[in-house]
Structures are given as structure tokens and as C-alpha cells.
Design a protein around this motif. Structure first.
Motif, PDB file in Angstrom:
ATOM      1  N   ASN A 155      47.080 128.722  70.284  1.00 36.34           N
ATOM      2  CA  ASN A 155      48.165 127.691  69.893  1.00 36.34           C
ATOM      3  C   ASN A 155      48.907 127.348  68.468  1.00 36.34           C
ATOM      4  N   TRP A 156      49.830 127.770  68.086  1.00 36.59           N
ATOM      5  CA  TRP A 156      51.008 128.227  67.176  1.00 36.59           C
ATOM      6  C   TRP A 156      50.818 126.389  66.704  1.00 36.59           C
ATOM      7  N   TYR A 157      50.804 125.388  67.469  1.00 37.23           N
ATOM      8  CA  TYR A 157      51.830 123.992  66.761  1.00 37.23           C
ATOM      9  C   TYR A 157      50.013 123.485  66.452  1.00 37.23           C
ATOM     10  N   PHE A 158      49.055 123.642  66.440  1.00 38.61           N
ATOM     11  CA  PHE A 158      48.243 123.411  65.961  1.00 38.61           C
ATOM     12  C   PHE A 158      47.370 124.087  64.671  1.00 38.61           C
ATOM     13  N   LYS A 159      47.875 125.787  64.422  1.00 40.26           N
ATOM     14  CA  LYS A 159      47.520 126.532  63.373  1.00 40.26           C
ATOM     15  C   LYS A 159      48.654 126.546  62.676  1.00 40.26           C
ATOM     16  N   SER A 160      49.874 125.413  62.897  1.00 43.74           N
ATOM     17  CA  SER A 160      50.916 125.143  61.391  1.00 43.74           C
ATOM     18  C   SER A 160      51.310 124.181  61.446  1.00 43.74           C
ATOM     19  N   ARG A 161      50.362 123.293  61.762  1.00 45.33           N
ATOM     20  CA  ARG A 161      49.854 122.192  60.913  1.00 45.33           C
ATOM     21  C   ARG A 161      49.551 122.502  59.375  1.00 45.33           C
ATOM     22  N   ASN A 162      50.643 121.579  58.597  1.00 46.93           N
ATOM     23  CA  ASN A 162      49.986 121.755  57.505  1.00 46.93           C
ATOM     24  C   ASN A 162      49.254 120.782  56.869  1.00 46.93           C
ATOM     25  N   SER A 163      48.631 120.235  55.683  1.00 42.84           N
ATOM     26  CA  SER A 163      47.684 119.733  55.088  1.00 42.84           C
ATOM     27  C   SER A 163      47.678 118.252  54.808  1.00 42.84           C
ATOM     28  N   LEU A 164      48.874 117.788  55.063  1.00 42.51           N
ATOM     29  CA  LEU A 164      49.482 115.946  55.026  1.00 42.51           C
ATOM     30  C   LEU A 164      48.990 115.480  56.681  1.00 42.51           C
ATOM     31  N   GLU A 165      49.350 116.397  57.189  1.00 42.85           N
ATOM     32  CA  GLU A 165      49.733 116.569  58.686  1.00 42.85           C
ATOM     33  C   GLU A 165      47.825 116.799  58.910  1.00 42.85           C
ATOM     34  N   ILE A 166      47.460 117.343  59.000  1.00 48.98           N
ATOM     35  CA  ILE A 166      45.817 117.256  59.311  1.00 48.98           C
ATOM     36  C   ILE A 166      45.367 116.266  58.396  1.00 48.98           C
ATOM     37  N   GLN A 167      45.353 116.351  57.847  1.00 46.06           N
ATOM     38  CA  GLN A 167      44.670 114.503  56.496  1.00 46.06           C
ATOM     39  C   GLN A 167      44.486 113.800  57.317  1.00 46.06           C
ATOM     40  N   ARG A 168      45.821 113.498  57.642  1.00 45.40           N
ATOM     41  CA  ARG A 168      46.641 112.428  58.405  1.00 45.40           C
ATOM     42  C   ARG A 168      45.644 111.956  60.075  1.00 45.40           C
ATOM     43  N   ARG A 169      45.879 113.178  60.762  1.00 46.74           N
ATOM     44  CA  ARG A 169      44.682 113.527  61.897  1.00 46.74           C
ATOM     45  C   ARG A 169      43.761 113.202  61.668  1.00 46.74           C
ATOM     46  N   CYS A 170      42.734 113.358  60.452  1.00 48.96           N
ATOM     47  CA  CYS A 170      41.528 113.352  60.216  1.00 48.96           C
ATOM     48  C   CYS A 170      40.959 111.814  60.211  1.00 48.96           C
ATOM     49  N   GLU A 171      41.874 111.236  58.906  1.00 50.21           N
ATOM     50  CA  GLU A 171      41.779 109.255  58.897  1.00 50.21           C
ATOM     51  C   GLU A 171      41.716 108.680  60.686  1.00 50.21           C
ATOM     52  N   SER A 172      42.748 109.403  60.930  1.00 48.43           N
ATOM     53  CA  SER A 172      43.017 108.616  62.501  1.00 48.43           C
ATOM     54  C   SER A 172      41.919 109.014  64.101  1.00 48.43           C
ATOM     55  N   ILE A 173      41.071 110.081  63.428  1.00 45.91           N
ATOM     56  CA  ILE A 173      39.875 110.245  63.662  1.00 45.91           C
ATOM     57  C   ILE A 173      38.454 109.525  63.147  1.00 45.91           C
ATOM     58  N   VAL A 174      38.655 109.474  62.287  1.00 47.42           N
ATOM     59  CA  VAL A 174      37.079 108.936  61.457  1.00 47.42           C
ATOM     60  C   VAL A 174      37.623 106.893  61.603  1.00 47.42           C
ATOM     61  N   LYS A 175      38.911 106.391  62.414  1.00 45.11           N
ATOM     62  CA  LYS A 175      39.102 105.323  62.317  1.00 45.11           C
ATOM     63  C   LYS A 175      38.560 104.976  63.833  1.00 45.11           C
ATOM     64  N   MET A 176      38.817 106.041  64.631  1.00 43.48           N
ATOM     65  CA  MET A 176      38.655 105.497  65.937  1.00 43.48           C
ATOM     66  C   MET A 176      36.631 105.777  65.987  1.00 43.48           C
TER      67      MET A 176
END
Length: 217
Positions: A155-176
Motif C-alpha cells: 500500500n504505497w499510498y498509505f505508506k508514503s503519507r507525510n506527518s502532516l497528512e497523517i495528523q490531519r487524518r487522525c484529527e478527523s478520526i478523533v472527531k468521528m
């Protein structure tokens, strides 16, 4: 004090002592003196405002930690609760062991606009479990876990995400998760009210019988 709040005295003393090379007793005396005389400092309102802002951030981080913990514990209970009760395991598996074997079955309740086409439900579940393991905000450790996980080796897309992108997704998951748990707690409270409310009469045997019997012509 922005990092630990007014009452994180032990951490404040250790950090200031290490950074300034001052004895801990001296730092403690300064701390007491500061709060006794802080209104004499120029712009003390701004200093206090920064401390309060830091305390709000600390409180929010604790709330996020508790949300993640509750979501994962509910998942563990739903997945393994009956198994543990039946088999009487001793000792019980650790939280990390349970995460390794159950994150792929973790379900998230998506609300409108929260499901990102770039991330799958499996990836979101993994991120949530890694936040539980390493703590919200420890993005580099979470990124390392993504690279180590054999499930994502192609899964090259998921593995290549940078810190900012991962942080943003984590924030969305927490709100959810926060929204989901609010609804769960509300439903549980409503259910408890129905059970505890003596004013709600149970249906009588006669009325039940009358309803169940067909009406003859």
C-alpha cells in the motif's frame, strides 16, 4: 507552565531545573514567589492568558486520550468479552496483543463528510489503534508502525503519507469517534431511564392476550 499547567509542579520543576541548571529547591521557591507576586509583572494578563490557553490544550488532549481509550475498550469487550468469561484466561492478553489481533475488525461510524476517499476503513482503524498504543500526536511512531505492518506492504499510498497528512487524518478520526460515542452514551442513558422509570407500566396479561387473539367476525 504552558506545557504542564499551573498544577503540574513536579514536571515544571524538573524541566526548568534541567534547562537552566538550577537546583530544584530554588525553582520551587521561584514558582511559589511567581504566583504570590505575578500581578506585579508587566503584561501579567498576557502571561496568564498563555498559561490558560496551554491548560485548555492539555485538557483537550486528555479528552482525546479518554475517547480513544473508551472506543478501543468497547471494541475489546465486544470482540473478546464472552471468550474471556468462558475460558477464564489467566493472565489476560496485554492491550498490545489484543490490538495486533483485533484492529482489522474495528468498525467506525462515519458521518457525512468524514469518510475520505483517500483512506480505507482498514487504514482508519489502524490509525485509531496506533493512537491508542502510542498516544495522540506521536505521529512519527504511528508512521513507523504503518511502514512495519505487513498488511500495508504493497500500500504505497498509505505508506508514503507525510506527518502532516497523517495528523490531519487522525484529527478527523478523533472527531468521528467523539460524535459516535456521544450517540452511544445518549442511547445508553435513554435505555437506563426506561428501565429505572417506575411510571412506565408494564402491559397487563389481559391486554396482551386481547391483542394477541384474532377478532372474530
Amino acid at each position: 507552565m504552558e506545557n504542564y499547567g499551573r498544577f503540574g509542579l513536579c514536571n515544571i520543576i524538573k524541566e526548568v531545573s534541567n534547562e537552566c541548571g538550577k537546583p530544584e529547591d530554588e525553582v520551587k521557591r521561584y514558582y511559589v514567589s511567581f504566583w504570590s507576586n505575578y500581578k506585579r509583572i508587566n503584561d501579567w494578563q498576557k502571561i496568564l492568558e498563555r498559561i490558560v490557553k496551554g491548560e485548555r490544550k492539555i485538557l483537550r488532549l486528555r479528552q482525546i486520550r479518554d475517547l480513544i481509550h473508551e472506543k478501543i475498550e468497547r471494541h475489546f469487550d465486544e470482540t473478546y468479552g464472552k471468550i474471556f468469561d468462558e475460558k477464564k484466561l489467566d493472565p489476560l492478553p496485554t492491550s498490545d496483543q489484543l490490538l495486533d489481533h483485533s484492529w482489522q475488525t474495528l468498525k467506525l461510524k462515519y458521518v457525512a463528510g468524514s469518510k475520505n476517499r483517500s483512506y480505507t476503513e482498514e487504514e482508519d482503524a489502524f490509525l485509531l489503534c496506533m493512537m491508542h498504543r502510542h498516544g495522540y500526536g506521536n505521529i512519527e511512531r504511528i508512521r513507523l508502525e504503518i511502514r512495519k505492518a505487513w498488511q500495508f506492504r504493497f500500500n504505497w499510498y498509505f505508506k508514503s503519507r507525510n506527518s502532516l497528512e497523517i495528523q490531519r487524518r487522525c484529527e478527523s478520526i478523533v472527531k468521528m469517534v467523539e460524535k459516535e460515542l456521544e450517540e452511544v452514551r445518549k442511547a445508553e442513558q435513554e435505555e437506563e431511564k426506561k428501565v429505572d422509570d417506575p411510571s412506565t407500566p408494564a402491559p397487563s396479561v389481559a391486554s396482551t392476550t386481547a391483542v394477541s387473539q384474532p377478532i372474530s367476525g
